[in-house]
Design a protein around this motif. Structure first.
Motif, PDB file in Angstrom:
ATOM      1  N   GLN A 158       0.866  -1.180   0.000  1.00 60.67           N
ATOM      2  CA  GLN A 158       0.000   0.000   0.000  1.00 60.67           C
ATOM      3  C   GLN A 158       0.893   1.218   0.000  1.00 60.67           C
ATOM      4  N   ASP A 159       0.694   2.079  -0.979  1.00 62.52           N
ATOM      5  CA  ASP A 159       1.482   3.301  -1.064  1.00 62.52           C
ATOM      6  C   ASP A 159       1.056   4.269   0.039  1.00 62.52           C
ATOM      7  N   LEU A 160       1.795   5.334   0.191  1.00 61.28           N
ATOM      8  CA  LEU A 160       1.478   6.332   1.212  1.00 61.28           C
ATOM      9  C   LEU A 160       0.044   6.811   1.090  1.00 61.28           C
ATOM     10  N   LYS A 161      -0.595   6.876   2.243  1.00 57.81           N
ATOM     11  CA  LYS A 161      -1.990   7.301   2.271  1.00 57.81           C
ATOM     12  C   LYS A 161      -2.253   8.027   3.580  1.00 57.81           C
ATOM     13  N   ASP A 162      -2.964   9.139   3.499  1.00 58.76           N
ATOM     14  CA  ASP A 162      -3.384   9.856   4.697  1.00 58.76           C
ATOM     15  C   ASP A 162      -4.594   9.138   5.280  1.00 58.76           C
ATOM     16  N   LYS A 163      -4.509   8.812   6.563  1.00 58.46           N
ATOM     17  CA  LYS A 163      -5.582   8.081   7.239  1.00 58.46           C
ATOM     18  C   LYS A 163      -6.497   9.051   7.982  1.00 58.46           C
TER      19      LYS A 163
END
Length: 127
Positions: A86-91
């Motif tokens: 999973q690439d960078l993601k804002d949660k």
């Protein structure tokens, strides 16, 4: 009480050493069956140990490594051949996360929590 270390099982210690050194951990103990690293920021350590034949179970634990410059860390790892699930993601809870697996399949999260610290004191404590 303080967390001293987390240890995960691996298929090959030498592959794990190369993987975790590549993430930026500093190797402090190395034997054919065990390796221990110190995290570059802070006092926590992380270890790997060789599983005994026939006892290896896929891990259901996720190990989180916080990186102040997580975008740079992830892009650097990709440039060195690391593959992210999973690439960078804002949660929604304020963290920025990316996930990858070590050579033995252990799930690793590189993240940055910013102001959303998980260790802020709760109104109750566990004894």
């Amino acid at each position: 009480m303080a967390l001293n270390q987390v240890t995960v099982s691996v298929h090959h210690v030498s592959e794990a050493v190369a993987f975790y050194k590549g993430l930026g951990l500093h190797l402090i103990v190395h034997s054919p069956h065990y390796a221990r690293f110190v995290c570059p920021d802070g006092l926590s350590t992380f270890s790997v140990h060789l599983h005994r034949e026939g006892t290896f179970q896929p891990s259901t634990t996720t190990v989180y490594f916080e990186c102040a410059q997580v975008d740079h860390a992830v892009s650097s790892q990709k440039a060195h051949g690391y593959v992210f699930e999973q690439d960078l993601k804002d949660k929604p809870w304020g963290w920025r996360e990316a996930y990858l697996r070590d050579p033995s399949g252990n799930l690793i999260c590189l993240y940055y929590a910013g102001q959303s610290r998980g260790y802020q004191r709760a109104s109750t404590s566990i004894s």
